[in-house]
Design a protein around this motif. Structure first.
Motif, PDB file in Angstrom:
ATOM      1  N   MET A 144       0.828  -1.219   0.000  1.00 34.90           N
ATOM      2  CA  MET A 144       0.000   0.000   0.000  1.00 34.90           C
ATOM      3  C   MET A 144       0.852   1.253   0.000  1.00 34.90           C
ATOM      4  SD  MET A 144      -2.912  -1.113   2.742  1.00 34.90           S
ATOM      5  CE  MET A 144      -3.860  -2.622   2.516  1.00 34.90           C
ATOM      6  N   MET A 145       1.973   1.218   0.728  1.00 39.26           N
ATOM      7  CA  MET A 145       2.843   2.392   0.771  1.00 39.26           C
ATOM      8  C   MET A 145       3.662   2.542  -0.503  1.00 39.26           C
ATOM      9  SD  MET A 145       4.228   2.836   4.682  1.00 39.26           S
ATOM     10  CE  MET A 145       4.254   1.169   5.311  1.00 39.26           C
ATOM     11  N   PRO A 149      -2.086   3.167  -7.882  1.00 39.14           N
ATOM     12  CA  PRO A 149      -2.865   2.822  -6.695  1.00 39.14           C
ATOM     13  C   PRO A 149      -2.547   1.423  -6.209  1.00 39.14           C
ATOM     14  CG  PRO A 149      -4.190   2.422  -8.639  1.00 39.14           C
ATOM     15  CD  PRO A 149      -2.882   3.006  -9.129  1.00 39.14           C
ATOM     16  N   TYR A 150      -3.002   1.102  -5.004  1.00 36.36           N
ATOM     17  CA  TYR A 150      -2.913  -0.259  -4.489  1.00 36.36           C
ATOM     18  C   TYR A 150      -3.955  -1.096  -5.221  1.00 36.36           C
ATOM     19  CZ  TYR A 150      -3.437  -4.092  -1.120  1.00 36.36           C
ATOM     20  OH  TYR A 150      -3.518  -5.322  -0.522  1.00 36.36           O
ATOM     21  N   PRO A 151      -3.564  -2.245  -5.808  1.00 33.73           N
ATOM     22  CA  PRO A 151      -4.468  -2.980  -6.701  1.00 33.73           C
ATOM     23  C   PRO A 151      -5.660  -3.657  -6.037  1.00 33.73           C
ATOM     24  CG  PRO A 151      -2.162  -3.524  -7.139  1.00 33.73           C
ATOM     25  CD  PRO A 151      -2.198  -2.789  -5.845  1.00 33.73           C
ATOM     26  N   VAL A 162      -9.566  -1.806  -5.010  1.00 29.29           N
ATOM     27  CA  VAL A 162      -8.526  -0.897  -5.493  1.00 29.29           C
ATOM     28  C   VAL A 162      -8.691   0.465  -4.827  1.00 29.29           C
ATOM     29  CG1 VAL A 162      -7.572   0.286  -7.509  1.00 29.29           C
ATOM     30  CG2 VAL A 162      -8.451  -2.051  -7.733  1.00 29.29           C
ATOM     31  N   ARG A 163      -7.623   0.942  -4.230  1.00 27.41           N
ATOM     32  CA  ARG A 163      -7.626   2.273  -3.627  1.00 27.41           C
ATOM     33  C   ARG A 163      -6.207   2.826  -3.673  1.00 27.41           C
ATOM     34  NH1 ARG A 163     -12.262   1.584  -4.136  1.00 27.41           N
ATOM     35  NH2 ARG A 163     -13.981   1.953  -2.664  1.00 27.41           N
ATOM     36  N   ALA A 381       1.351  -7.460  -8.879  1.00 33.20           N
ATOM     37  CA  ALA A 381       1.215  -6.836 -10.189  1.00 33.20           C
ATOM     38  C   ALA A 381       0.420  -5.536 -10.080  1.00 33.20           C
ATOM     39  CB  ALA A 381       0.513  -7.788 -11.154  1.00 33.20           C
ATOM     40  N   PRO A 382       0.869  -4.476 -10.727  1.00 37.17           N
ATOM     41  CA  PRO A 382       0.082  -3.235 -10.716  1.00 37.17           C
ATOM     42  C   PRO A 382      -1.199  -3.417 -11.510  1.00 37.17           C
ATOM     43  CG  PRO A 382       1.935  -3.049 -12.225  1.00 37.17           C
ATOM     44  CD  PRO A 382       2.114  -4.352 -11.521  1.00 37.17           C
ATOM     45  N   VAL A 383      -2.183  -2.602 -11.192  1.00 38.13           N
ATOM     46  CA  VAL A 383      -3.456  -2.677 -11.897  1.00 38.13           C
ATOM     47  C   VAL A 383      -3.398  -1.745 -13.109  1.00 38.13           C
ATOM     48  CG1 VAL A 383      -4.502  -0.911 -10.425  1.00 38.13           C
ATOM     49  CG2 VAL A 383      -5.965  -2.520 -11.658  1.00 38.13           C
TER      50      VAL A 383
END
Length: 433
Positions: A144-145, A149-151, A162-163, A381-383
């Protein structure tokens, strides 16, 4: 070698109306002094309901106050309880990042799983699952850090969509991660996860040397797969603390407090029977005190010469940091401050004489192993941008040209819609008149 101070905010009974207030004010004054003297770290625990042993249930508040009052000392969350029943991972990411911004990038993020029935059952946490909870939560909090965004995550112990978790910490990708250790196996687990070992085992320098050697062997092996996005290769040992030119006076000022620390820890974690709000831990300690092993020799309690000799053994054994329990039992604030000043004047310069050289040598030796460890990490993996869902607000009342047009309306916004319609009607009426 680096040095830290550990705060549990111990407060033996009896309590009056001002004891907790004085406790926290004295602790803040000690931290300010430690910063001026060049102490490297402060560490603040998170515990809940552990009367007398630890009145430190909101460390993020205390540490923010410390950050605002200091300039150089590192601010150690030692530790944040990781199971989501204590702290949702997103809230931990937000708090650690905010504290790191306030502290100008001085935060160390200690983690732990908890072991006391008083705490675990108070929050409804299954003790058989807490280790798995820790692993899931710590890894995702680091993500998250580091990710924007966090996926999102569908896990065993928590889930979220996702946020973009904000703010992000000043230290990139996140502050150094540590874990509280009380057993040799946990130190090994820390090394496998590529994080610092904050050790509460109270072992002698010879045993500490074995543990440090094993820790760094794992850091250098293929077993090391970072749980976070960096490797924090450090091992710290906790011990008592009281320094005076007269050895007997040092023991008189610090031994009882260190004994109480050990006794009260055992009360909540090993052998105690506790009635919340009723049991007097200090009275039980006093009844058992004469049967407890003496504190002093072999710890951070003694003359400056005693401490130099003792701490040099830890340094030579490969321990990176010694963390002192100076606020234990009924240790007096003025004695703590006097001991810190004497330690900084006579002990610390001897053990820090070649600090920069040692740091550089360690960094060179570990660099290839850390690089290899980070390559072994399986990253989240990134979104993709087009896959990020749009979050539509609950209320969608629109007022245009004096007209209130209702779409799907959340009940919280209904009164606002009516109010805006009334305002528009009043303007029409005034215009007509």
């Amino acid at each position: 070698m680096r040095f830290g101070l550990l705060y549990e905010h111990q407060l033996p009974r009896p309590w009056d109306g001002d004891t907790e207030h004085r406790l926290f004010k004295d602790a803040l004054a000690q931290v300010e002094l430690a910063d001026r003297l060049g102490i490297d770290h402060i560490w603040e625990v998170e515990h809940h309901f552990l009367e007398e042993y630890a009145h430190s249930s909101a460390p993020e508040v205390f540490l923010a106050a410390c950050a605002a009052r200091t300039k150089n000392i590192r601010i150690g969350h030692g530790v944040v309880l990781a199971p989501p029943g204590y702290n949702h991972p997103a809230r931990v990411a937000e708090r650690i990042a905010t504290l790191d911004l306030i502290a100008d990038g001085r935060v160390d993020w200690g983690t732990g799983e908890s072991a006391s029935r008083v705490e675990l059952e108070g929050f409804g946490i299954d003790p058989d699952q807490k280790k798995a909870m820790w692993a899931e939560a710590v890894e995702q909090t680091a993500n998250m850090m580091a990710m924007s965004p966090y996926p999102g995550f569908q896990g065993k112990f928590f889930s979220m969509p996702v946020r973009n978790v904000v703010p992000k910490p000043l230290q990139k990708p996140h502050p150094p991660i540590w874990v509280a250790c009380s057993k040799r196996e946990t130190i090994h687990a820390a090394a496998r996860a590529g994080i610092g070992a904050l050790t509460f085992a109270f072992v002698d320098p010879a045993e500490a040397g074995k543990w440090a050697h094993e820790y760094y062997d794992i850091i250098k092996s293929e077993e090391c797969v970072p749980i976070g996005h960096t490797v924090n290769a450090n091992i710290a040992m906790v011990t008592g603390f009281s320094v005076h030119e007269d050895a007997a006076e040092a023991r008189a000022r610090g031994s009882e407090g260190f004994q109480f620390f050990g006794y009260s820890l055992g009360h909540f974690y090993v052998y105690g029977n506790h009635q919340p709000g009723v049991t007097n831990v200090w009275e039980r300690f006093e009844a058992a005190k004469d049967k407890l092993p003496p504190a002093g020799r072999g710890s951070g309690i003694g003359t400056p010469a005693d401490l130099i000799g003792h701490l040099k053994q830890y340094q030579d054994a490969g321990v990176d940091q010694v963390v002192f329990i100076q606020q234990g039992g009924r240790n007096r604030h003025e004695h703590i401050c006097e001991a810190l000043e004497l330690f900084a004047a006579q002990v610390m310069p001897v053990l820090k004489a070649d600090q920069a050289e040692r740091d550089a040598k360690k960094a060179r030796e570990l660099a290839p192993f850390i690089e290899a460890a980070l390559k072994r990490k399986q990253r989240m993996a990134p979104v993709a941008r087009e896959a990020i869902p749009t979050v539509i607000a609950y209320g969608r009342n629109v007022v245009q040209a004096g007209q209130a047009t209702e779409g799907p309306t959340h009940h919280v916004n209904a009164d606002i819609a009516v109010m805006m319609t009334d305002v528009a009607d009043d303007k029409k009426k005034q215009a007509a008149e």
